[in-house]
Design an enzyme around this catalytic site. Sequence first.
Site, mmCIF file in Angstrom:
data_model
loop_
_atom_site.group_PDB
_atom_site.id
_atom_site.type_symbol
_atom_site.label_atom_id
_atom_site.label_comp_id
_atom_site.label_asym_id
_atom_site.label_seq_id
_atom_site.Cartn_x
_atom_site.Cartn_y
_atom_site.Cartn_z
ATOM 1 C CB CYS A 20 46.615 34.977 35.724
ATOM 2 S SG CYS A 20 46.926 36.735 35.744
ATOM 3 C CG ASP A 50 42.913 34.699 37.347
ATOM 4 O OD1 ASP A 50 43.784 35.142 36.578
ATOM 5 O OD2 ASP A 50 41.858 35.329 37.587
ATOM 6 C CB SER A 51 45.175 38.079 39.445
ATOM 7 O OG SER A 51 44.262 38.231 38.370
ATOM 8 N N GLY A 88 47.395 43.032 36.651
ATOM 9 C CA GLY A 88 47.613 43.633 35.324
ATOM 10 C C GLY A 88 48.292 44.978 35.304
ATOM 11 C CD GLU A 115 36.972 41.574 38.675
ATOM 12 O OE1 GLU A 115 36.895 42.085 39.800
ATOM 13 O OE2 GLU A 115 37.737 40.634 38.391
ATOM 14 C CB CYS A 152 42.769 39.866 29.506
ATOM 15 S SG CYS A 152 42.194 40.289 31.162
ATOM 16 C CB THR A 153 41.051 35.861 32.928
ATOM 17 O OG1 THR A 153 41.362 37.105 33.581
ATOM 18 C CG2 THR A 153 42.146 34.853 33.173
ATOM 19 C CG HIS A 154 38.362 39.875 33.645
ATOM 20 N ND1 HIS A 154 39.434 39.176 34.162
ATOM 21 C CD2 HIS A 154 37.667 40.353 34.711
ATOM 22 C CE1 HIS A 154 39.380 39.228 35.491
ATOM 23 N NE2 HIS A 154 38.323 39.933 35.853
HETATM 24 N N1 DGL Z 1 43.722 37.721 35.290
HETATM 25 C C1 DGL Z 1 44.313 38.906 34.690
HETATM 26 C C2 DGL Z 1 44.811 38.558 33.294
HETATM 27 O O1 DGL Z 1 44.366 37.628 32.666
HETATM 28 C C3 DGL Z 1 43.315 40.046 34.637
HETATM 29 C C4 DGL Z 1 43.001 40.655 35.982
HETATM 30 C C5 DGL Z 1 44.215 41.277 36.650
HETATM 31 O O2 DGL Z 1 44.692 42.338 36.170
HETATM 32 O O3 DGL Z 1 44.692 40.706 37.599
HETATM 33 O O4 DGL Z 1 45.678 39.235 32.793
#
Ligand code: DGL
Length: 269
Positions: free
Chosen positions: A75, A12-13, A45, A154, A186-188
């Site tokens: 991600c 993931d990022s 993102g 976050e 999105c992961t978050h």
């Molecule tokens: N992991 C990214 C996603 O799921 C979110 C965080 C980022 O922008 O890197 O799109």
Amino acid sequence: MSERNQPIGIFDSGVGGLTVVRELQKVLPQEKFIYFGDTARVPYGNKSPNTVIKFSLENIVFLLKQNVKLVVVACNTSSSLALPFIRQYFRIPIVGVVNPAVRESVYATRNMRIGVIGTRATISSGVYEQEIKRLAPTIKVFTQSCPLFVPLVEEGWWEGEVVLNIAQRYLLPLKEKTVDTLILACTHYPLLKKVIKEIMGEEVALIDSAREVAIEVRKILEEENLLYQGKRKEKEIIYFVTDKSEAFREIGEKFLGGKIKDIYEIKGG
Ligand code: DGL
């Protein structure tokens, strides 16, 4: 080492992919995992497709050097922008988060109106819309990028007045479109489910791809005869990051719902 005993790689990022790890560990408790978070270069993102493709390729190559048997691209931004181009270059299975969520949303919608929320890059890629329409061309898709959600999550601001106000700005236009299904692309975003539900209403199905991805990974490992054969007493996972900060452990433990040990910093992706 026999291929079946090799670990599963996830990247993931940053820390967000730990929501996917959490489900993978539930569905595949016997497997060994290697997690790679590109914390030095997060967020993806708001980056251009070329940059996301370059970073994603580097991340997969890193995981291959760790001898993984399958890669999960946790991600959404990488899955949307990079996976369609890079999958063909690798021999091992590479699983993204787009298709499992798309399938689930097409199955869930009753009124044929689906909403998708994600980062700017994910939404402007148009990939979710394209994939939904490939499965069901008559479905109407409405999208919205929510760039402030990642920093809020976050910061640990998962509910309260500020988040509610921001979420209303993003989500009310989708609610007006009367979508009955919303993909949290999105992961978050799964961590904001409570607020999202409050705005969209109980009757709107929220699709969070993590569980679907874990089930897809199990299916592929079964089909390819790659499931780990032994039993494991404890969860086994090693974390690699490109920038080791206390925040990774702190936020990560919330995302994972468990303790994080063994974090190693590596140079570059
Ligand atoms: N992991 C990214 C996603 O799921 C979110 C965080 C980022 O922008 O890197 O799109």
